[in-house]
Design an enzyme around this catalytic site. Structure first.
Site, PDB file in Angstrom:
ATOM      1  N   ILE A  20      -5.489   0.044   8.686  1.00  0.00           N
ATOM      2  CA  ILE A  20      -5.885   1.040   7.679  1.00  0.00           C
ATOM      3  C   ILE A  20      -5.130   0.892   6.368  1.00  0.00           C
ATOM      4  O   ILE A  20      -5.466   1.521   5.383  1.00  0.00           O
ATOM      5  CB  ILE A  20      -5.753   2.499   8.185  1.00  0.00           C
ATOM      6  CG1 ILE A  20      -4.386   2.754   8.795  1.00  0.00           C
ATOM      7  CG2 ILE A  20      -6.866   2.868   9.149  1.00  0.00           C
ATOM      8  CD1 ILE A  20      -4.166   4.204   9.213  1.00  0.00           C
ATOM      9  N   GLY A  21      -4.116   0.054   6.339  1.00  0.00           N
ATOM     10  CA  GLY A  21      -3.409  -0.133   5.067  1.00  0.00           C
ATOM     11  C   GLY A  21      -2.354  -1.204   5.145  1.00  0.00           C
ATOM     12  O   GLY A  21      -1.891  -1.575   6.227  1.00  0.00           O
ATOM     13  N   GLY A  23       1.352  -2.410   3.226  1.00  0.00           N
ATOM     14  CA  GLY A  23       2.413  -2.079   2.278  1.00  0.00           C
ATOM     15  C   GLY A  23       3.276  -3.305   2.048  1.00  0.00           C
ATOM     16  O   GLY A  23       2.982  -4.379   2.575  1.00  0.00           O
ATOM     17  N   GLY A  26       4.945  -4.098   5.647  1.00  0.00           N
ATOM     18  CA  GLY A  26       4.217  -4.209   6.897  1.00  0.00           C
ATOM     19  C   GLY A  26       2.785  -3.715   6.798  1.00  0.00           C
ATOM     20  O   GLY A  26       2.266  -3.494   5.701  1.00  0.00           O
ATOM     21  N   VAL A  28      -0.292  -1.035   8.440  1.00  0.00           N
ATOM     22  CA  VAL A  28      -0.516   0.229   9.149  1.00  0.00           C
ATOM     23  C   VAL A  28      -1.851   0.154   9.896  1.00  0.00           C
ATOM     24  O   VAL A  28      -2.855  -0.292   9.332  1.00  0.00           O
ATOM     25  CB  VAL A  28      -0.518   1.419   8.163  1.00  0.00           C
ATOM     26  CG1 VAL A  28      -0.688   2.737   8.909  1.00  0.00           C
ATOM     27  CG2 VAL A  28       0.770   1.440   7.340  1.00  0.00           C
ATOM     28  N   LYS A  41       2.781   2.017  12.004  1.00  0.00           N
ATOM     29  CA  LYS A  41       3.215   1.107  10.942  1.00  0.00           C
ATOM     30  C   LYS A  41       4.070   0.018  11.578  1.00  0.00           C
ATOM     31  O   LYS A  41       5.105   0.295  12.172  1.00  0.00           O
ATOM     32  CB  LYS A  41       4.023   1.883   9.900  1.00  0.00           C
ATOM     33  CG  LYS A  41       4.549   1.017   8.797  1.00  0.00           C
ATOM     34  CD  LYS A  41       5.067   1.863   7.667  1.00  0.00           C
ATOM     35  CE  LYS A  41       5.663   1.002   6.583  1.00  0.00           C
ATOM     36  NZ  LYS A  41       5.863   1.749   5.354  1.00  0.00           N
ATOM     37  N   ASP A 137      11.638   6.229  -2.755  1.00  0.00           N
ATOM     38  CA  ASP A 137      10.416   5.462  -3.006  1.00  0.00           C
ATOM     39  C   ASP A 137       9.223   6.413  -3.100  1.00  0.00           C
ATOM     40  O   ASP A 137       8.166   6.167  -2.530  1.00  0.00           O
ATOM     41  CB  ASP A 137      10.225   4.444  -1.871  1.00  0.00           C
ATOM     42  CG  ASP A 137       9.263   3.337  -2.240  1.00  0.00           C
ATOM     43  OD1 ASP A 137       8.972   3.172  -3.438  1.00  0.00           O
ATOM     44  OD2 ASP A 137       8.785   2.635  -1.326  1.00  0.00           O
TER      45      ASP A 137
HETATM   46  P1  ATP Z   1       5.421   0.363   0.453  1.00  0.00           P
HETATM   47  O1  ATP Z   1       5.527  -0.433   1.691  1.00  0.00           O
HETATM   48  O2  ATP Z   1       5.867  -0.378  -0.755  1.00  0.00           O
HETATM   49  O3  ATP Z   1       6.052   1.729   0.566  1.00  0.00           O
HETATM   50  P2  ATP Z   1       2.879   1.599   0.874  1.00  0.00           P
HETATM   51  O4  ATP Z   1       3.430   2.967   0.906  1.00  0.00           O
HETATM   52  O5  ATP Z   1       1.533   1.423   0.248  1.00  0.00           O
HETATM   53  O6  ATP Z   1       3.872   0.601   0.172  1.00  0.00           O
HETATM   54  P3  ATP Z   1       2.718   1.665   3.763  1.00  0.00           P
HETATM   55  O7  ATP Z   1       3.610   2.818   3.973  1.00  0.00           O
HETATM   56  O8  ATP Z   1       2.865   0.494   4.679  1.00  0.00           O
HETATM   57  O9  ATP Z   1       2.858   1.021   2.337  1.00  0.00           O
HETATM   58  O10 ATP Z   1       1.240   2.199   3.841  1.00  0.00           O
HETATM   59  C1  ATP Z   1       0.150   1.406   3.446  1.00  0.00           C
HETATM   60  C2  ATP Z   1      -1.090   2.267   3.353  1.00  0.00           C
HETATM   61  O11 ATP Z   1      -1.511   2.639   4.674  1.00  0.00           O
HETATM   62  C3  ATP Z   1      -0.884   3.591   2.616  1.00  0.00           C
HETATM   63  O12 ATP Z   1      -0.998   3.444   1.235  1.00  0.00           O
HETATM   64  C4  ATP Z   1      -2.010   4.441   3.215  1.00  0.00           C
HETATM   65  O13 ATP Z   1      -3.218   4.132   2.572  1.00  0.00           O
HETATM   66  C5  ATP Z   1      -2.089   3.934   4.657  1.00  0.00           C
HETATM   67  N1  ATP Z   1      -1.309   4.801   5.558  1.00  0.00           N
HETATM   68  C6  ATP Z   1       0.008   4.718   5.852  1.00  0.00           C
HETATM   69  N2  ATP Z   1       0.389   5.658   6.727  1.00  0.00           N
HETATM   70  C7  ATP Z   1      -0.720   6.396   7.010  1.00  0.00           C
HETATM   71  C8  ATP Z   1      -0.973   7.557   7.841  1.00  0.00           C
HETATM   72  N3  ATP Z   1      -0.011   8.136   8.564  1.00  0.00           N
HETATM   73  N4  ATP Z   1      -2.225   8.050   7.855  1.00  0.00           N
HETATM   74  C9  ATP Z   1      -3.208   7.470   7.108  1.00  0.00           C
HETATM   75  N5  ATP Z   1      -3.038   6.393   6.313  1.00  0.00           N
HETATM   76  C10 ATP Z   1      -1.812   5.840   6.256  1.00  0.00           C
END
Ligand code: ATP
Length: 279
Positions: A20-21, A23, A26, A28, A41, A137
């Site tokens: 779903i995402g 970052g 890593g 998610v 994650k 962050d």
């Molecule tokens: P960084 O790693 O630099 O903090 P980020 O915040 O975009 O970047 P992640 O925390 O890995 O990275 O999350 C990536 C994406 O996954 C988020 O932007 C969001 O769209 C989705 N995501 C993360 N956690 C959840 C969750 N608990 N529920 C729904 N979507 C999520």
């Protein structure tokens, strides 16, 4: 120790589904854990130092104790040298960044004020913990949106393990657009650095734009960190909202407000919009 048992999740108990995402540290995934829909994650580095795992365990023991309607509910973690994962509630609308950039749900000002209040309340809770939790962050991709448009703060307290992952994978670009000038200059970060980042989120809520979109990371570091430049504020925004953003962006971190003060000022703005709407 008992803290570990309390949060440790076995990888084999998780059913990991679609991605779903992504970052910087890593990926998610949507997952299932004993019948509950969760977000998993998975940190992308393959091998962690004992030190990083220990600090990760300390962080998750702390996160497990946090409960607030505007802070993402943490369920547990998988911790082994080969695999680090965080399991939390899954928020179906994804991040605030995605919501603002997709521009599909037009947000009126009352909704934007409510969202800003959600974030300020969640952050105030973290800052009022003992010892205070500094997010480090705070940005719209770390703010997640619930079905009913409630916003929750995510991804806090993991600066150490993220730093180690980031240094070794170099997969991400970092996010200086949201960082306070003192953080960009590699000086110390504290609660007031989160306040600066919150000001950038207020700017995103007001403009629905990406901060410093035309600059690369080095240019942002130069402009904000060393030349005291700030994001351009459109003229048609409510002056109260403008003064909120400007107070968060003070070069002197001590002069920035607290989340408690920001919550009060946002509630004033909320009252103003409720009255306007009624009359
Ligand atoms: P960084 O790693 O630099 O903090 P980020 O915040 O975009 O970047 P992640 O925390 O890995 O990275 O999350 C990536 C994406 O996954 C988020 O932007 C969001 O769209 C989705 N995501 C993360 N956690 C959840 C969750 N608990 N529920 C729904 N979507 C999520």
């Amino acid at each position: 120790n008992s803290d570990c048992l309390e949060y440790e999740i076995l990888w084999d108990d998780l059913t990991v589904g679609e991605e779903i995402g992504q970052g910087s540290c890593g990926t998610v995934f949507r997952g299932l854990w004993f019948g509950s829909v969760v977000a998993v994650k998975v940190f992308s580095k393959v091998e962690y130092s004992e030190e990083a795992i220990q600090s990760f365990r300390q962080e998750v023991a702390l996160m497990k104790r946090l409960r607030h309607p505007n802070v993402l509910l943490f369920m547990g973690a998988v911790t082994s040298p080969q695999r680090l994962c965080i399991v939390s509630e899954l928020l179906p609308r994804g991040s605030l960044f995605q919501l603002l950039q997709r521009k599909t749900s037009k947000l009126d000002w009352r909704r934007r004020i409510l969202m800003a209040l959600d974030i300020a309340r969640g952050m105030n809770y973290l800052h009022c913990c003992s010892p205070p939790i500094v997010h480090r962050d705070l940005k719209s991709s770390n703010l997640l949106v619930d079905r009913n448009l409630t916003v929750k703060v995510a991804d806090f307290g993991l600066s150490r393990v993220k730093h180690e992952t980031y240094l070794t994978t170099k997969s991400g670009k970092g996010t200086p657009q949201w960082m306070a000038p003192e953080v960009l200059r590699n000086e110390s970060a504290d609660e007031k650095s989160d306040i600066y980042s919150f000001g950038v989120v207020l700017w995103e809520l007001a403009t629905e734009k990406i901060p410093w979109e035309t600059l690369n990371s080095m240019q942002v570091i130069g402009a904000v960190g060393f030349m005291n430049q700030r994001l351009e504020i459109p003229k048609d925004i409510d002056p109260l909202w403008i003064s909120l953003m400007e107070s968060c962006w003070h070069n002197d971190a001590k002069l920035r407000p607290t989340f408690q003060e920001l919550t009060e000022r946002l509630r004033e703005l909320q009252r103003k919009y409720t009255i306007q709407f009624q009359s």
